[in-house]
Design a protein around this motif. Structure first.
Motif, PDB file in Angstrom:
ATOM      1  N   ALA A   1      -9.116 198.761  76.201  1.00 17.34           N
ATOM      2  CA  ALA A   1     -10.423 199.322  75.792  1.00 17.34           C
ATOM      3  C   ALA A   1     -10.281 199.016  74.458  1.00 17.34           C
ATOM      4  O   ALA A   1      -9.397 198.925  73.393  1.00 17.34           O
ATOM      5  N   ALA A   2     -11.934 198.784  73.817  1.00 19.86           N
ATOM      6  CA  ALA A   2     -11.924 198.390  72.486  1.00 19.86           C
ATOM      7  C   ALA A   2     -11.406 199.473  71.567  1.00 19.86           C
ATOM      8  O   ALA A   2     -11.420 200.877  71.872  1.00 19.86           O
ATOM      9  N   LYS A   3     -10.960 199.352  70.524  1.00 19.28           N
ATOM     10  CA  LYS A   3     -10.286 200.381  69.384  1.00 19.28           C
ATOM     11  C   LYS A   3     -11.495 200.957  68.719  1.00 19.28           C
ATOM     12  O   LYS A   3     -12.526 200.255  68.484  1.00 19.28           O
ATOM     13  N   SER A   4     -11.562 202.188  68.323  1.00 18.58           N
ATOM     14  CA  SER A   4     -12.598 202.910  67.591  1.00 18.58           C
ATOM     15  C   SER A   4     -11.931 203.817  66.351  1.00 18.58           C
ATOM     16  O   SER A   4     -10.663 204.167  66.373  1.00 18.58           O
ATOM     17  N   GLY A   5     -12.707 204.098  65.569  1.00 17.08           N
ATOM     18  CA  GLY A   5     -12.361 205.035  64.744  1.00 17.08           C
ATOM     19  C   GLY A   5     -11.181 204.412  63.444  1.00 17.08           C
ATOM     20  O   GLY A   5     -11.487 203.020  63.176  1.00 17.08           O
ATOM     21  N   LEU A   6     -10.266 205.172  63.468  1.00 18.69           N
ATOM     22  CA  LEU A   6      -9.269 204.566  62.529  1.00 18.69           C
ATOM     23  C   LEU A   6      -8.366 203.437  62.739  1.00 18.69           C
ATOM     24  O   LEU A   6      -8.040 202.605  61.982  1.00 18.69           O
ATOM     25  N   ALA A   7      -8.388 203.404  63.872  1.00 18.07           N
ATOM     26  CA  ALA A   7      -7.460 202.535  64.792  1.00 18.07           C
ATOM     27  C   ALA A   7      -8.346 201.135  64.553  1.00 18.07           C
ATOM     28  O   ALA A   7      -7.699 200.048  64.270  1.00 18.07           O
ATOM     29  N   ARG A   8      -9.617 201.282  64.820  1.00 22.07           N
ATOM     30  CA  ARG A   8     -10.735 200.058  64.622  1.00 22.07           C
ATOM     31  C   ARG A   8     -10.542 199.454  63.230  1.00 22.07           C
ATOM     32  O   ARG A   8     -10.530 198.374  62.892  1.00 22.07           O
ATOM     33  N   ASP A   9     -10.376 200.620  62.277  1.00 26.02           N
ATOM     34  CA  ASP A   9     -10.608 199.949  60.780  1.00 26.02           C
ATOM     35  C   ASP A   9      -9.166 199.514  60.380  1.00 26.02           C
ATOM     36  O   ASP A   9      -9.305 198.622  59.598  1.00 26.02           O
ATOM     37  N   SER A  10      -8.194 199.958  60.846  1.00 25.17           N
ATOM     38  CA  SER A  10      -6.861 199.364  60.585  1.00 25.17           C
ATOM     39  C   SER A  10      -6.634 197.974  61.094  1.00 25.17           C
ATOM     40  O   SER A  10      -6.191 197.161  60.583  1.00 25.17           O
ATOM     41  N   GLN A  11      -7.260 197.853  62.480  1.00 20.92           N
ATOM     42  CA  GLN A  11      -7.097 196.430  62.902  1.00 20.92           C
ATOM     43  C   GLN A  11      -7.911 195.533  62.332  1.00 20.92           C
ATOM     44  O   GLN A  11      -7.617 194.489  62.154  1.00 20.92           O
TER      45      GLN A  11
END
Length: 209
Positions: free
Chosen positions: A6-16
């Protein structure tokens, strides 16, 4: 496997996003070109400055671990080389086995890199490459491997990496060590030049009968 997550979201998405933005196109191209020379194998390396395109190229070439195993194998001495007849390197039509063997090959590369002398701080985890979560660290590992290889007397590849720093050990005589103990560092403070001359606090006390 990364395509099924699944696509990352939130802090995980920002970090990626931050990790992906740190990807250096020139460094990645340099790593792939060096590998190509070392294993004497041509593979298409994108001639682009676009990070997304180069990340895809970098991932596609290295993802199954086979190219990386070939790379470390040409650097290892004969008695420590990889046995490519093992099951990990055999083709299979089972998708689950394909994924498992590709991960195994990346793991073999990482173990051999550790044996070769590359520090743990420069290595990476299997998922960093296989799930393409940190290709920046994969570049760092390949660069560290190249620097380590160039420092070996049996290395006969191109010198494309900075020279490995060498230890410069200093030795002092007992007399020098004792002399150093007599010096007071300014980090401990100093009262040199201190004086209360001319200083007064308030008016002098008067005694009246």
């Amino acid at each position: 496997m990364a395509n099924y997550r699944a696509a990352k979201s939130g802090l995980a998405r920002d970090s990626q996003i931050k990790i992906d933005n740190a990807f250096n196109v020139e460094e990645a191209r340099k790593c792939l070109q060096w590998i190509s020379i070392m294993i004497d194998e041509d593979f298409p390396v994108e001639d682009t400055e676009d990070k997304v395109t180069m990340r895809d190229c970098f991932y596609r070439i290295l993802k199954d671990g086979l190219v990386l195993c070939k790379l470390i194998n040409v650097l290892l001495p004969d008695d420590r080389r990889i046995d490519f007849s093992k099951k990990s390197f055999q083709p299979t039509n089972m998708p689950a086995f394909v994924a498992a063997r590709e991960r195994e090959r990346i793991g073999i590369f990482l173990n051999k890199v550790d044996e070769y002398g590359v520090p743990n701080s420069a290595s990476f985890q299997t998922d960093y490459l296989y799930e393409r979560t940190n290709l920046v660290q994969v570049c760092t590992c390949i660069r560290a491997l190249g620097i380590e290889a160039q420092s070996r007397p049996d290395y006969n590849g191109p010198h494309v990496w900075p020279k490995k720093s060498e230890e410069n050990r200093r030795t002092f005589t007992e007399e020098q060590l004792q002399a150093g103990q007599q010096v007071i560092s300014l980090q401990y403070g100093t009262n040199k030049g201190a004086s209360q001359t001319g200083m007064s606090f308030g008016k002098s006390r008067k005694i009246i009968d």
